[in-house]
Design a protein around this motif. Structure first.
Motif, PDB file in Angstrom:
ATOM      1  N   SER A   1       9.810  -3.583  -6.510  1.00  0.00           N
ATOM      2  CA  SER A   1      10.906  -3.161  -5.362  1.00  0.00           C
ATOM      3  C   SER A   1      10.569  -2.301  -4.249  1.00  0.00           C
ATOM      4  CB  SER A   1      11.492  -2.687  -6.827  1.00  0.00           C
ATOM      5  OG  SER A   1      13.233  -3.214  -6.513  1.00  0.00           O
ATOM      6  N   ILE A   2      10.069  -1.118  -4.864  1.00  0.00           N
ATOM      7  CA  ILE A   2      10.298  -0.516  -3.629  1.00  0.00           C
ATOM      8  C   ILE A   2       9.309  -1.398  -2.671  1.00  0.00           C
ATOM      9  CG2 ILE A   2       8.749   2.053  -2.980  1.00  0.00           C
ATOM     10  CD1 ILE A   2       9.007   2.818  -5.987  1.00  0.00           C
ATOM     11  N   ALA A   3       8.028  -1.752  -2.662  1.00  0.00           N
ATOM     12  CA  ALA A   3       7.810  -2.864  -1.449  1.00  0.00           C
ATOM     13  C   ALA A   3       8.322  -3.363  -0.628  1.00  0.00           C
ATOM     14  CB  ALA A   3       6.518  -3.489  -2.234  1.00  0.00           C
ATOM     15  N   ARG A   4       9.143  -4.499  -1.613  1.00  0.00           N
ATOM     16  CA  ARG A   4      10.476  -4.944  -0.992  1.00  0.00           C
ATOM     17  C   ARG A   4      11.752  -4.016   0.000  1.00  0.00           C
ATOM     18  NH1 ARG A   4      13.277  -9.158  -5.931  1.00  0.00           N
ATOM     19  NH2 ARG A   4      14.120  -6.216  -5.804  1.00  0.00           N
ATOM     20  N   ALA A   5      11.762  -2.841  -0.726  1.00  0.00           N
ATOM     21  CA  ALA A   5      12.529  -2.500   0.419  1.00  0.00           C
ATOM     22  C   ALA A   5      11.774  -1.357   1.470  1.00  0.00           C
ATOM     23  CB  ALA A   5      13.239  -0.793  -0.563  1.00  0.00           C
ATOM     24  N   LYS A  35       0.987  -1.129  -0.070  1.00  0.00           N
ATOM     25  CA  LYS A  35       0.093   0.004  -0.279  1.00  0.00           C
ATOM     26  C   LYS A  35       0.862   1.293   0.211  1.00  0.00           C
ATOM     27  CE  LYS A  35      -4.111  -2.215   1.893  1.00  0.00           C
ATOM     28  NZ  LYS A  35      -4.706  -1.629   4.234  1.00  0.00           N
ATOM     29  N   ILE A  36       1.795   1.667   0.773  1.00  0.00           N
ATOM     30  CA  ILE A  36       2.855   1.943   1.001  1.00  0.00           C
ATOM     31  C   ILE A  36       3.509   2.657  -0.304  1.00  0.00           C
ATOM     32  CG2 ILE A  36       5.112   3.753   1.627  1.00  0.00           C
ATOM     33  CD1 ILE A  36       4.271   1.760   4.524  1.00  0.00           C
ATOM     34  N   ALA A  37       3.786   1.512  -1.016  1.00  0.00           N
ATOM     35  CA  ALA A  37       4.528   1.676  -2.499  1.00  0.00           C
ATOM     36  C   ALA A  37       3.539   1.525  -3.681  1.00  0.00           C
ATOM     37  CB  ALA A  37       5.206   0.569  -2.785  1.00  0.00           C
ATOM     38  N   ASN A  38       2.796   2.530  -2.654  1.00  0.00           N
ATOM     39  CA  ASN A  38       1.130   2.161  -4.214  1.00  0.00           C
ATOM     40  C   ASN A  38       0.594   1.081  -4.770  1.00  0.00           C
ATOM     41  OD1 ASN A  38       0.435   4.687  -3.803  1.00  0.00           O
ATOM     42  ND2 ASN A  38       1.644   5.853  -4.509  1.00  0.00           N
ATOM     43  N   ALA A  39       1.062  -0.260  -4.288  1.00  0.00           N
ATOM     44  CA  ALA A  39       1.342  -1.469  -5.108  1.00  0.00           C
ATOM     45  C   ALA A  39       0.147  -2.002  -4.714  1.00  0.00           C
ATOM     46  CB  ALA A  39       2.497  -2.083  -5.000  1.00  0.00           C
ATOM     47  N   HIS A  40      -1.132  -1.618  -4.090  1.00  0.00           N
ATOM     48  CA  HIS A  40      -1.653  -2.972  -3.623  1.00  0.00           C
ATOM     49  C   HIS A  40      -3.019  -2.779  -5.020  1.00  0.00           C
ATOM     50  CE1 HIS A  40      -4.610  -4.694  -0.355  1.00  0.00           C
ATOM     51  NE2 HIS A  40      -4.478  -3.818  -1.227  1.00  0.00           N
ATOM     52  N   HIS A  41      -3.304  -1.583  -5.180  1.00  0.00           N
ATOM     53  CA  HIS A  41      -3.922  -1.305  -6.226  1.00  0.00           C
ATOM     54  C   HIS A  41      -4.253  -2.510  -7.094  1.00  0.00           C
ATOM     55  CE1 HIS A  41      -8.085   0.272  -8.130  1.00  0.00           C
ATOM     56  NE2 HIS A  41      -7.360   0.454  -9.350  1.00  0.00           N
TER      57      HIS A  41
END
Length: 744
Positions: free
Chosen positions: A644-648, A609-615
């Motif tokens: 990759s950002i979510a992983r970080a 969610k923080i990485a704008n990937a959840h959606h």
């Protein structure tokens, strides 16, 4: 720095040429003349001048003498077949020494030393110069820093291979017992055949048996022969199964040990080695070692025991006839030795060609997208065919000699059989030996010539297997990254202060990328690294991650020398988001959790969610269980970047590296990624490299690099006001953007 030791006669003559205060600091041997011919040439660098010599032509008379104080620049120029050292002074530029491509690395270091000495600096050269020739026999190595097959200590390698059998000693003991039994029973059939002839079919001397008694003896001897055959078959099956079990287990252990070593080797090691060459050691070399353990080693033992047993039986039956039939033995052994010696360079050439073929295949498959993008399929097929035909021709050249050799060997063996019938038949006619003895001799002879032919190739065959084993052990013995040295300092908590103090570094030591870099980054500060391609931006972050060690100077985190920090603690506090984010061929959830394998599903979702990937993840058919494909090919560039950002984010690093994180996505996706990055950088020391300079406006400071040096430091507004290097870069970028927009 003695790269090569001077010959004693040349050393004495040069010492006489030197002034009292003059000292030799560098000596190196080249292999080419200025006209491209192979010959010995030496370069000697003292604290005052450079001297070159042709000892085979002019003895100790210097070919070139050049004072160090006149040198303005020194460099290597590499051409197709070799290269040369070029020295520039105020008056001219001259080439002072030529060398083949095999010595490029050595003379890059020599040039680096000349540069240092000409500037009055202390001589500092790399101790890990790649080795291209064997130190012992001076033969060219199959690969840089590789193994010399001619100088392998077979006994040492053999003992090391055997050390892997310790864990399976019970199975090994059982296999040895089965081997002894099998070898013994395989020697019995000719001996039983002798008694069938002498005691049943054509009885000689002693008690005269009736026909009924002879038939009984015949039946019992045939039953014994059947029992021997059954026992031999059972021992062969048992031996084969045990050998397969032990061989595969030991090979799996070695393969696992090699892979552990590969994983722990430094990035500097991997950057110097081709992936295909490393893969070859993990696959082809371990397969050769497995073949040796499953087939080779047991076969050696069996054949030696068989040959010993056969000779014992032959001498027991008739020592005189045995000496006659062994006459062809020297021909078999000497001929075999000549053959395998002739085959050795051909096999080496074949291995080299196949390694290049495998390397090309690996490179092609890794870069298949580039191949497709530029429609170079036909060109790659041509390259493959060239390598494939080279491998084929090398294989043909090696293999076509074998039929003639084996024909000659079989002919030599037939001489022994002719002698057996001639001499043995004469003894039978004279009733000096029985017909059964002659038949037994014939059986043993066919069994004997096989091992004799094979023993002639044992040395070469074992050399091939041991070369593969040594290549594996060399990889295992390579010094890994210093994960936890005895004096390593634990750093469970990190503030994130980073300091570069006169840092120098170069991938090629004679061509430094960073030159005296000084920079202090405070905890939580965001630094934008700016500069032309090759200025040293990526090199700086590679050093922060300790992928490479600094050549000179000091790099500290929280006022601790980076080399002294426990590597696990350092890497555990650094997060990286690269331009081409690598994803493993597994699920989205597993890729996000890669940095924290024990993360809960809720933590993974929160990071997404923080990485704008959840959606976009939920929009996938399988959601977080979606398989991303090889290298993440099932996802778009922006989706891979956000994962990759979510992983970080899940990794929760104290130092964050952003290397061109938004350079290959569209404006809308970049906006989403920038929002994610803005959340990610809060409270973290951040180093950001961006192609679009406008994306670095929010950086606390911009550090501008040019030719390995920091030339400007300040925020965006300050640097634009200076109208220096950064200002010119922005103007260039804006001009390019306008041109692109106009073209569209």
């Amino acid at each position: 720095m003695i790269f090569d030791s001077l010959p004693s006669h040349l050393d004495l003559e040069i010492v006489r040429l030197l002034a009292p205060e003059e000292k030799m600091l560098l000596t190196a041997n080249s292999d080419l003349t200025e006209d491209g011919k192979f010959d010995e040439q030496w370069i000697v660098v003292t604290n005052q001048r450079i001297l070159t010599f042709y000892p085979n032509r002019d003895g100790s008379n210097p070919l070139i003498e050049l004072p160090l104080k006149e040198i303005k620049e020194a460099k290597t120029e590499v051409l197709v077949g070799g290269g040369y050292i070029e020295i520039s002074t105020d008056r001219k530029s001259i080439s002072i020494l030529h060398f083949s491509n095999s010595l490029v690395d050595k003379f890059s270091e020599v040039v680096r030393g000349i540069q240092q000495l000409s500037k009055g600096e202390k001589l500092r050269l790399s101790p890990d110069r790649p080795k291209t020739h064997c130190d012992k026999c001076r033969k060219r190595l199959p690969e840089k820093d590789g193994i010399c097959p001619a100088c392998i200590k077979k006994s040492t390698v053999f003992i090391r291979i055997m050390s892997f059998l310790k864990s399976y000693w019970k199975s090994v003991a059982m296999m040895i017992a089965v081997t002894l039994v099998g070898t013994f029973v395989n020697l019995l059939p000719p001996f039983i055949t002798k008694h069938i002839m002498d005691d049943a079919i054509v009885p000689i001397g002693g008690v005269i048996l009736t026909t009924s008694q002879r038939l009984t003896v015949l039946v019992w001897l045939v039953v014994a022969l059947l029992g021997v055959r059954v026992l031999a078959s059972l021992s062969e099956v048992s031996h084969g199964r045990l050998a397969a079990l032990i061989g595969n287990q030991v090979t799996a252990d070695i393969r696992a040990a090699v892979f552990r070593c590969i994983e722990r080797l430094s990035l500097a090691f991997h950057s110097k080695r081709e992936t295909g060459a490393i893969l070859s050691r993990l696959t082809r070399d371990t397969e050769r070692l497995q073949d040796f353990l499953i087939e080779g080693l047991p076969y050696i033992i069996i054949e030696i025991l068989t040959m010993t047993g056969i000779l014992a039986f032959l001498f027991y039956m008739s020592w005189e006839l045995t000496l006659w039939v062994l006459i062809p033995t020297p021909i078999l052994v000497v001929g075999g030795h000549w053959f395998w010696r002739k085959m050795r360079p051909m096999w080496k050439r074949s291995w080299s060609k196949f390694e290049k073929l495998y390397g090309h295949i690996n490179e092609n498959l890794s870069g298949i997208r580039v191949v497709k993008a530029f429609a170079q399929e036909d060109g790659e097929i041509v390259k493959f065919n060239r390598h494939n035909h080279a491998a084929m021709n090398a294989g043909i050249q090696a293999d076509r000699i074998e039929p003639g050799f084996w024909a000659a060997i079989n002919f030599a063996g037939s001489i022994g059989m002719l002698l057996l019938w001639l001499i043995g038949g004469k003894h039978v006619i004279r009733e000096e030996i029985s017909l059964g003895t002659l038949i037994a001799f014939q059986g043993y002879m066919w069994m004997l010539y096989g091992p004799l032919e094979w023993l002639s190739q044992v040395n070469q065959w074992m050399t091939r297997a041991f070369t593969s084993a040594e290549r594996i052990f060399e990889l295992m013995d390579t010094v890994p990254e210093s994960y936890d040295l005895e004096n390593a300092i634990p750093l469970p908590e990190m503030e994130g202060k980073v300091e570069f103090k006169d840092v120098e570094f170069g991938y090629d030591k004679s061509k430094p990328v960073l030159k005296g870099v000084n920079l202090t980054v405070e905890p939580g500060e965001m630094i934008g690294l700016v500069g032309k391609s090759g200025a040293g931006k990526t090199t700086m972050i590679n050093l922060v991650c300790r992928f490479f060690e600094v050549d000179n100077g000091l790099l500290e985190i929280d006022s601790i020398d980076l080399k002294k920090i426990r590597l696990e603690d350092l890497r555990g506090k650094i997060g990286i988001v690269l331009q081409d984010s690598f994803l493993f061929n597994s699920s989205i959830m597993e890729n996000i959790a890669y940095a924290k394998p024990d993360a809960t599903f809720e933590e993974i979702v929160e990071a997404a969610k923080i990485a704008n990937a959840h959606h976009f993840i939920l929009a996938k058919t399988d959601g977080y269980d979606t398989i991303v494909g090889e290298r993440g090919n099932e996802l778009s560039g922006g989706e891979k970047q956000r994962i990759s950002i979510a992983r970080a984010i899940l990794h929760n690093p104290k130092i964050l590296i952003l290397d061109e994180a938004t350079s290959s996505v569209d404006i809308e996706t970049e906006k989403q990624i920038q929002e994610a990055i803005s959340r990610l950088v809060k409270g973290r020391t951040t180093f950001a490299i961006a192609h679009r300079l406008s994306t670095l406006r929010n950086a606390d400071r911009l550090v501008v690099l040019d030719e390995g040096k920091i030339v400007e430091v300040g925020n965006h507004a300050e640097l634009m006001e200076k109208k220096g290097v950064f200002y010119k870069l922005v103007q260039t970028y804006q001009d390019i953007s306008k041109a692109v927009a106009y073209a569209e």
